[in-house]
Design an enzyme around this catalytic site. Structure first.
Site, PDB file in Angstrom:
ATOM      1  CG  HIS A   1     -36.860 -39.041 -18.364  1.00 43.25           C
ATOM      2  ND1 HIS A   1     -36.069 -40.168 -18.310  1.00 43.25           N
ATOM      3  CD2 HIS A   1     -36.302 -38.247 -19.314  1.00 43.25           C
ATOM      4  CE1 HIS A   1     -35.069 -40.045 -19.176  1.00 43.25           C
ATOM      5  NE2 HIS A   1     -35.197 -38.889 -19.798  1.00 43.25           N
TER       6      HIS A   1
ATOM      7  CG  HIS B   1     -30.966 -32.490 -26.212  1.00 38.33           C
ATOM      8  ND1 HIS B   1     -30.840 -33.526 -27.116  1.00 38.33           N
ATOM      9  CD2 HIS B   1     -31.460 -33.052 -25.082  1.00 38.33           C
ATOM     10  CE1 HIS B   1     -31.249 -34.654 -26.558  1.00 38.33           C
ATOM     11  NE2 HIS B   1     -31.650 -34.385 -25.327  1.00 38.33           N
TER      12      HIS B   1
END
Length: 777
Positions: free
Chosen positions: A293, A114
């Site tokens: 993920h 992020h």
């Protein structure tokens, strides 16, 4: 405390009684300009040009000072020891924020991702390069929920290594260490990111007006329609420039689908647009999503409306931490982050291919998390289970997001997934390279990278590679010889100045792309841009100078076209100053090289093409539609910001370019002199001439005419990019300095300094890693 408003209070007509002794000396509900003081300058005049943004993140904010050399400091670190310290921290869970599965790795990967994922190709802003995740607005975006906890966990590491390790480098390196701890082979790490020291108030993150205190989930945000044109699925569906995220306060897309509607195909379209705006192709996009993920879990154990405000508006006693969770201890099994709950794989702390295997092995049905967020669960109750992150013996069904199902239903993404399913090694390498690109994309040329792990192959196209010089460098005598040769071509001073500036001005400090080094002005796509047409014959003339010099030079010397273009501009400025009566030597630092067309990414460089360039008084044909929302002068300010110019540098540079005839089309707008090509202060004299009255020449108010008040005689014409230096009070104050009787010598000196700064912006091979003082006068 003595009340300074005593006299004013005697004029009150109401009957309120005041206790004068001990009263506060400040009236109203605010103190000076502190937080909460309203209305502010911005609320009074929302359209004013915020020139002060050019001085943001300056030396006054930096505790390390102008002489701090980060490269030298970083070199003192034992990287192996640092990585060992980080790895120990990753598996040492602390009570105030327990690690999922006993391993902080997954949440640190999210933090690093992020931090880097705000990058956008349109203007190069965002990214991990300055550690902006520490400051508003990014620090308090809903999508960055609980990244504040990750950074606070890293505080002991930061304190141990001090100024030798920037927060920006620490966050990325920690993400690498986390991946390596869980068995993933990273592609390398380059340090060299210099921390910012204050919030980013310059970047445009979208048109939405939203209340951070009341954003409680992705689908509680205001409509995203303002940043999108067309409808999802239409041919014209796209994001407003320069945006990349699908919505304000997101890093990429809403994981629940557009508008949280659970539509996987709509999600795939959003994913493709947002990831491409972040410089990723389809294969890199799938690699990043599937690779990321493979680790950790998503958190949605508590309803979003119970969670407290983000860090920027959290209570004082929170000490910089936000999103207070009232359930239990507010963490562990009660953690709330994005509202989606669960893990993608049976082993969330080990690198394997089970994410893709499970995505394609099972059908999924929509369900909701405890927080009410939309997610997906296998329809087969016998499907794999994933362990609880904190409660031993408890298991859960696998979870997928709408943005995960998107990879399965979109044909192009599905093909990439099937390729990765068939070859795990190919997937591993693809994720490794995509992660490296994600976390290094905004760092600029490879020679800015620091540390022993910079062992990555040369020539990665996204790094805008430059070949090594294959010839001896030119010396001072060669420079003088080349100056004479340039002047002998007969190319006008105005054209030489325009060409050199056109080579350098594409630079943007946001991601260190563009600039004169590489000689890309002579290559596609830059040579074909409308704004650069005037440079074509000049480049050809300089090619002749280069050929003659290279053929005659002894000792294997050659001059690069990149160096020659800049040198030609420098000698032109010297000639123009001499014609104005000021002798000056314009600094010139050789060493630029010429790259090749093969090493130039056409698509990525096309993003550097200006829609407007106030320095050269250029406006693209598509500009009117954009100017309805963003004024030309605001775009001009934005470009000055990307060039790291101060307000005086911006003013001096523009005034000089005008009298040197550097308009892209040789127009007379702003060229308020009868001595074009002479470095005079005539622009400023004309700008501040009170005998002139200005009026718009069209309904849009983009061009103007200046007439003598008494006679109505037309004297000058100009654009908003010219008149802003007289209409804006901060810029006009600077213009007054140069328009004054004693302004000529000062102006030439200031112009030369600003010119040299722009010519050297991309010369990180000689500037090093100092934020300030890199540009010598």
């Amino acid at each position: 405390m003595v009340d300074i408003h005593d006299e004013a209070r005697t004029d009150r007509t109401d009957t309120t009684t005041f206790e004068m002794e001990g009263a506060c000396p400040f009236g109203g509900d605010s103190v000076g300009g502190t937080f909460g003081s309203t209305p502010t300058l911005a609320s009074w005049y929302p359209q004013r040009l915020r020139v002060e943004l050019l001085h943001a993140n300056g030396l006054a904010a930096d505790p390390l000072g102008p002489d701090f050399d980060y490269a030298a400091a970083f070199a003192t670190i034992d990287l192996a020891e640092l990585k060992a310290d980080i790895t120990t921290l990753l598996t040492t869970s602390v009570p105030w924020w327990p690690a999922d599965y006993g391993n902080y790795g997954p949440q640190m990967i999210r933090m690093a991702w992020h931090s880097a994922g705000t990058y956008r190709i349109a203007d190069g802003r965002g990214g991990a390069g300055t550690g902006m995740q520490r400051f508003a607005p990014v620090s308090s975006w809903w999508d960055n929920g609980n990244t504040d906890k990750s950074r606070r966990l890293l505080q002991p590491i930061k304190h141990k290594y001090g100024s030798a390790l920037s927060w920006a480098d620490l966050m990325v390196l920690t993400g690498n260490c986390a991946l390596e701890l869980m068995g993933f082979p990273t592609y390398g790490f380059g340090g060299g990111r210099l921390d910012a020291w204050e919030a980013d108030d310059a970047s445009y993150w979208g048109p939405e007006v939203w209340d951070a205190a009341n954003v409680t989930s992705f689908d509680s945000m205001v409509t995203r329609d303002e940043r999108w044109r067309g409808q999802n699925g239409d041919a014209d569906y796209d994001l407003q420039d320069p945006l990349a995220a699908s919505h304000q306060a997101l890093i990429y897309v809403n994981p629940e689908g557009p508008y949280a509607n659970g539509d996987p195909l709509g999600s795939a379209r959003d994913i493709r647009i947002t990831f491409s705006r972040m410089a990723m192709n389809d294969e890199e996009t799938v690699a990043l999503i599937a690779g990321g993920h493979a680790f950790g879990k998503s958190h949605g154990a508590v309803p979003a409306d119970e969670i407290g405000p983000p860090p920027e508006i959290a209570p004082m006693e929170a000490m910089g931490l936000g999103w207070h969770n009232p359930r239990g201890a507010g963490n562990a099994e009660n953690t709330m982050t994005n509202g989606i709950e669960g893990s993608w794989t049976p082993d969330p702390t080990r690198w394997d291919n089970s994410y893709l295997e499970n995505l394609f092995a099972y059908d999924y049905q929509q369900t909701k998390s405890p927080a009410g967020a939309l997610q997906w669960t296998p329809t087969d109750p016998a499907g794999p289970r994933t362990p609880d992150a904190h409660v031993p013996g408890r298991t859960h069904a696998l979870m997928m997001m709408t943005s995960d199902i998107a990879l399965k239903v979109d044909p192009a993404y599905r093909a990439v997934c099937e390729k990765f399913l068939a070859d795990f090694d190919t997937f591993t390498l693809a994720f490794s390279k995509a992660w490296y690109k994600l976390t290094h994309r905004d760092m600029g040329p490879k020679h800015r990278y620091l540390g022993p792990e910079v062992t990555i192959e040369d020539g990665l196209l996204w790094q805008d590679p430059l070949p090594e010089a294959d010839h001896a460098p030119i010396d001072a005598a060669d420079v003088e010889e080349l100056k004479r040769a340039v002047l002998a071509t007969g190319v006008p001073v105005t054209d030489l100045v325009f060409t050199a500036f056109s080579a350098a001005v594409p630079y943007r400090d946001s991601d260190k792309r563009g600039g004169a080094n590489g000689g890309r002005l002579a290559l596609a796509p830059q040579k074909d841009w409308a704004v650069n047409r005037r440079t074509v014959p000049v480049i050809e003339a300089l090619r002749g100078v280069k050929a003659a010099f290279d053929a005659a030079a002894a000792g294997g010397k050659r001059v690069s076209l990149a160096d020659l273009v800049v040198l030609a501009g420098c000698v032109a400025v010297e000639q123009a100053a001499r014609a104005a009566g000021v002798e000056t030597t314009v600094p010139f630092t050789p060493g630029r090289v010429d790259t090749t067309q093969e090493l130039t990414d056409l698509e990525m460089f096309e993003w550097l093409r200006p829609l407007a360039d106030g320095f050269r008084n250029f406006a693209d044909g598509a500009l009117p539609a954009v100017a309805a929302a963003v004024s030309p002068e605001a775009m001009f300010l934005d470009k000055a910001n990307l060039l790291t110019l101060t307000a005086p540098e911006w003013t001096a540079l523009t005034g000089g370019l005008r009298v040197l005839g550097a308009n892209h089309d040789s127009s007379v707008h702003g060229v308020w002199t009868d001595r074009v090509g002479v470095l005079t202060t005539d622009f400023f004299v004309g700008l501040t001439d009170t005998d002139l009255e200005w009026s718009a020449t069209d309904a849009s108010g983009t061009t103007f005419v200046g007439r003598v008040r008494e006679t109505g005689e037309e004297r000058f014409t100009g654009t908003r990019n010219d008149l802003v230096f007289g209409s804006n009070p901060q810029l006009r104050s600077i213009a007054d300095v140069y328009a004054a009787r004693d302004g000529q010598t000062r102006f030439v000196a200031d112009f030369v300094r600003a010119w040299d700064k722009v010519m050297m912006l991309d010369r990180f091979d000689v500037k090093g890693h100092k934020r300030y003082g890199a540009m010598a006068a």
